[in-house]
Scaffold this motif. Structure first.
Motif, PDB file in Angstrom:
ATOM      1  N   UNK A 246      29.559 -16.437 -24.014  1.00  0.00           N
ATOM      2  CA  UNK A 246      29.277 -16.427 -25.455  1.00  0.00           C
ATOM      3  C   UNK A 246      27.766 -16.575 -25.685  1.00  0.00           C
ATOM      4  N   UNK A 247      27.122 -17.442 -24.878  1.00  0.00           N
ATOM      5  CA  UNK A 247      25.669 -17.572 -24.975  1.00  0.00           C
ATOM      6  C   UNK A 247      24.984 -16.238 -24.681  1.00  0.00           C
ATOM      7  N   UNK A 248      25.487 -15.538 -23.662  1.00  0.00           N
ATOM      8  CA  UNK A 248      24.899 -14.235 -23.324  1.00  0.00           C
ATOM      9  C   UNK A 248      25.092 -13.228 -24.463  1.00  0.00           C
ATOM     10  N   UNK A 249      26.231 -13.295 -25.135  1.00  0.00           N
ATOM     11  CA  UNK A 249      26.452 -12.407 -26.287  1.00  0.00           C
ATOM     12  C   UNK A 249      25.413 -12.682 -27.375  1.00  0.00           C
ATOM     13  N   UNK A 250      25.118 -13.966 -27.598  1.00  0.00           N
ATOM     14  CA  UNK A 250      24.141 -14.290 -28.644  1.00  0.00           C
ATOM     15  C   UNK A 250      22.737 -13.838 -28.245  1.00  0.00           C
ATOM     16  N   UNK A 251      22.457 -13.771 -26.937  1.00  0.00           N
ATOM     17  CA  UNK A 251      21.166 -13.233 -26.482  1.00  0.00           C
ATOM     18  C   UNK A 251      21.022 -11.750 -26.841  1.00  0.00           C
ATOM     19  N   UNK A 252      22.129 -11.022 -26.813  1.00  0.00           N
ATOM     20  CA  UNK A 252      22.080  -9.603 -27.191  1.00  0.00           C
ATOM     21  C   UNK A 252      21.630  -9.462 -28.631  1.00  0.00           C
ATOM     22  N   UNK A 253      22.075 -10.399 -29.477  1.00  0.00           N
ATOM     23  CA  UNK A 253      21.696 -10.377 -30.887  1.00  0.00           C
ATOM     24  C   UNK A 253      20.211 -10.732 -31.033  1.00  0.00           C
ATOM     25  N   UNK A 254      19.806 -11.826 -30.386  1.00  0.00           N
ATOM     26  CA  UNK A 254      18.467 -12.380 -30.625  1.00  0.00           C
ATOM     27  C   UNK A 254      17.358 -11.616 -29.925  1.00  0.00           C
ATOM     28  N   UNK A 255      17.617 -11.127 -28.726  1.00  0.00           N
ATOM     29  CA  UNK A 255      16.534 -10.536 -27.930  1.00  0.00           C
ATOM     30  C   UNK A 255      16.649  -9.023 -27.776  1.00  0.00           C
ATOM     31  N   UNK A 256      17.778  -8.449 -28.198  1.00  0.00           N
ATOM     32  CA  UNK A 256      17.945  -7.002 -28.024  1.00  0.00           C
ATOM     33  C   UNK A 256      18.351  -6.295 -29.313  1.00  0.00           C
ATOM     34  N   UNK A 257      18.399  -7.044 -30.413  1.00  0.00           N
ATOM     35  CA  UNK A 257      18.654  -6.426 -31.714  1.00  0.00           C
ATOM     36  C   UNK A 257      20.002  -5.748 -31.848  1.00  0.00           C
ATOM     37  N   UNK A 258      20.996  -6.247 -31.135  1.00  0.00           N
ATOM     38  CA  UNK A 258      22.335  -5.648 -31.179  1.00  0.00           C
ATOM     39  C   UNK A 258      23.225  -6.479 -32.100  1.00  0.00           C
ATOM     40  N   UNK A 259      23.970  -5.814 -32.950  1.00  0.00           N
ATOM     41  CA  UNK A 259      24.982  -6.500 -33.755  1.00  0.00           C
ATOM     42  C   UNK A 259      26.212  -6.719 -32.891  1.00  0.00           C
ATOM     43  N   UNK A 260      26.671  -7.965 -32.800  1.00  0.00           N
ATOM     44  CA  UNK A 260      27.852  -8.276 -31.993  1.00  0.00           C
ATOM     45  C   UNK A 260      28.938  -8.813 -32.914  1.00  0.00           C
ATOM     46  N   UNK A 261      30.090  -8.174 -32.873  1.00  0.00           N
ATOM     47  CA  UNK A 261      31.238  -8.602 -33.681  1.00  0.00           C
ATOM     48  C   UNK A 261      32.358  -9.002 -32.726  1.00  0.00           C
ATOM     49  N   UNK A 262      32.866 -10.229 -32.887  1.00  0.00           N
ATOM     50  CA  UNK A 262      33.887 -10.750 -31.974  1.00  0.00           C
ATOM     51  C   UNK A 262      35.190 -10.988 -32.730  1.00  0.00           C
ATOM     52  N   UNK A 263      36.288 -10.641 -32.093  1.00  0.00           N
ATOM     53  CA  UNK A 263      37.613 -10.931 -32.648  1.00  0.00           C
ATOM     54  C   UNK A 263      38.364 -11.805 -31.662  1.00  0.00           C
ATOM     55  N   UNK A 264      39.086 -12.793 -32.171  1.00  0.00           N
ATOM     56  CA  UNK A 264      39.872 -13.607 -31.265  1.00  0.00           C
ATOM     57  C   UNK A 264      40.515 -14.769 -31.976  1.00  0.00           C
ATOM     58  N   UNK A 265      41.158 -15.597 -31.184  1.00  0.00           N
ATOM     59  CA  UNK A 265      41.842 -16.767 -31.711  1.00  0.00           C
ATOM     60  C   UNK A 265      40.907 -17.964 -31.680  1.00  0.00           C
ATOM     61  N   UNK A 266      41.109 -18.870 -32.631  1.00  0.00           N
ATOM     62  CA  UNK A 266      40.324 -20.104 -32.689  1.00  0.00           C
ATOM     63  C   UNK A 266      40.932 -21.150 -31.757  1.00  0.00           C
ATOM     64  N   UNK A 267      42.221 -21.344 -31.865  1.00  0.00           N
ATOM     65  CA  UNK A 267      42.868 -22.420 -31.114  1.00  0.00           C
ATOM     66  C   UNK A 267      44.004 -21.892 -30.248  1.00  0.00           C
ATOM     67  N   UNK A 268      44.342 -22.679 -29.220  1.00  0.00           N
ATOM     68  CA  UNK A 268      45.432 -22.321 -28.326  1.00  0.00           C
ATOM     69  C   UNK A 268      46.759 -22.845 -28.874  1.00  0.00           C
ATOM     70  N   UNK A 269      47.814 -22.714 -28.091  1.00  0.00           N
ATOM     71  CA  UNK A 269      49.153 -23.059 -28.591  1.00  0.00           C
ATOM     72  C   UNK A 269      49.338 -24.568 -28.745  1.00  0.00           C
ATOM     73  N   UNK A 270      48.372 -25.370 -28.195  1.00  0.00           N
ATOM     74  CA  UNK A 270      48.418 -26.820 -28.377  1.00  0.00           C
ATOM     75  C   UNK A 270      47.467 -27.271 -29.487  1.00  0.00           C
ATOM     76  N   UNK A 271      46.984 -26.323 -30.268  1.00  0.00           N
ATOM     77  CA  UNK A 271      46.118 -26.521 -31.432  1.00  0.00           C
ATOM     78  C   UNK A 271      44.720 -26.990 -31.076  1.00  0.00           C
ATOM     79  N   UNK A 272      44.307 -26.784 -29.814  1.00  0.00           N
ATOM     80  CA  UNK A 272      42.937 -27.120 -29.412  1.00  0.00           C
ATOM     81  C   UNK A 272      42.091 -25.853 -29.342  1.00  0.00           C
ATOM     82  N   UNK A 273      40.794 -26.011 -29.642  1.00  0.00           N
ATOM     83  CA  UNK A 273      39.889 -24.880 -29.570  1.00  0.00           C
ATOM     84  C   UNK A 273      39.829 -24.334 -28.143  1.00  0.00           C
ATOM     85  N   UNK A 274      39.875 -23.017 -27.998  1.00  0.00           N
ATOM     86  CA  UNK A 274      39.521 -22.418 -26.713  1.00  0.00           C
ATOM     87  C   UNK A 274      38.033 -22.701 -26.473  1.00  0.00           C
TER      88      UNK A 274
END
Ligand SMILES: [Zn+2]
Length: 159
Positions: free
Chosen positions: A58-86
């Motif tokens: 995820x940190x590397x994805x944010x580097x693409x935004x900050x240092x390479x001018x790329x728009x990054x759009x992520x889709x996914x789940x917030x929490x797992x089946x035990x209601x904890x954040x992935x």
């Protein structure tokens, strides 16, 4: 534009992203792309099932935004089946410029923020955070019905 998905997410077969409305698009494995990134420019990179990426990725994805001018759009789940954040979702929420929650509705009509894991129609609360190749399924529930483990109208008690 480039599509990425985590290596472990292989339900749709190798290097294909399949949407719920039946579209199929070729993609790259996110880990391979990020570790071997050669500075190539993209206007936009879309990441599917982003919760399965490690916080480092995820940190590397944010580097693409900050240092390479790329728009990054992520889709996914917030929490797992035990209601904890992935772990990856947690890092994403720490770094993301914008977070938009896609509205999901429980069978009762309330907002559903919880993902219950079902095995043979019964809600299970024990097990690995990421279970691959299993025959379990998932359902979105509101907090109350997640706590009560009532996964559909038909299993609700009648008073
Ligand atoms: Zn509910």
């Amino acid at each position: 534009m480039l599509l990425l998905k985590p290596k472990c997410e292989n339900r749709d077969g190798e290097k294909i992203i399949q949407s719920r409305i039946g579209l199929e698009e070729p993609c790259e494995f996110a880990e391979n792309f990020l570790v071997g990134y050669n500075g190539e420019h993209y206007d936009c990179i879309i990441v599917d099932e982003v919760q399965f990426l490690s916080p480092e990725m995820i940190d590397k994805l944010s580097d693409l935004v900050d240092f390479h001018g790329i728009t990054v759009i992520c889709y996914g789940l917030r929490t797992d089946f035990q209601s904890h954040l992935f772990p990856g979702a947690q890092r994403l929420m720490e770094l993301a410029d914008d977070i938009e929650q896609i509205k999901t509705i429980c069978w009762c009509g309330k907002r559903a923020h919880f993902n219950a894991r079902l095995l043979n129609g019964e809600m299970v609360t024990e097990g690995e955070q990421v279970q691959l190749g299993g025959n379990e399924s998932y359902i979105s529930l509101c907090r109350k019905h997640y706590k009560e483990r009532i996964v559909s109208n038909s299993t609700a008690k009648t008073c």
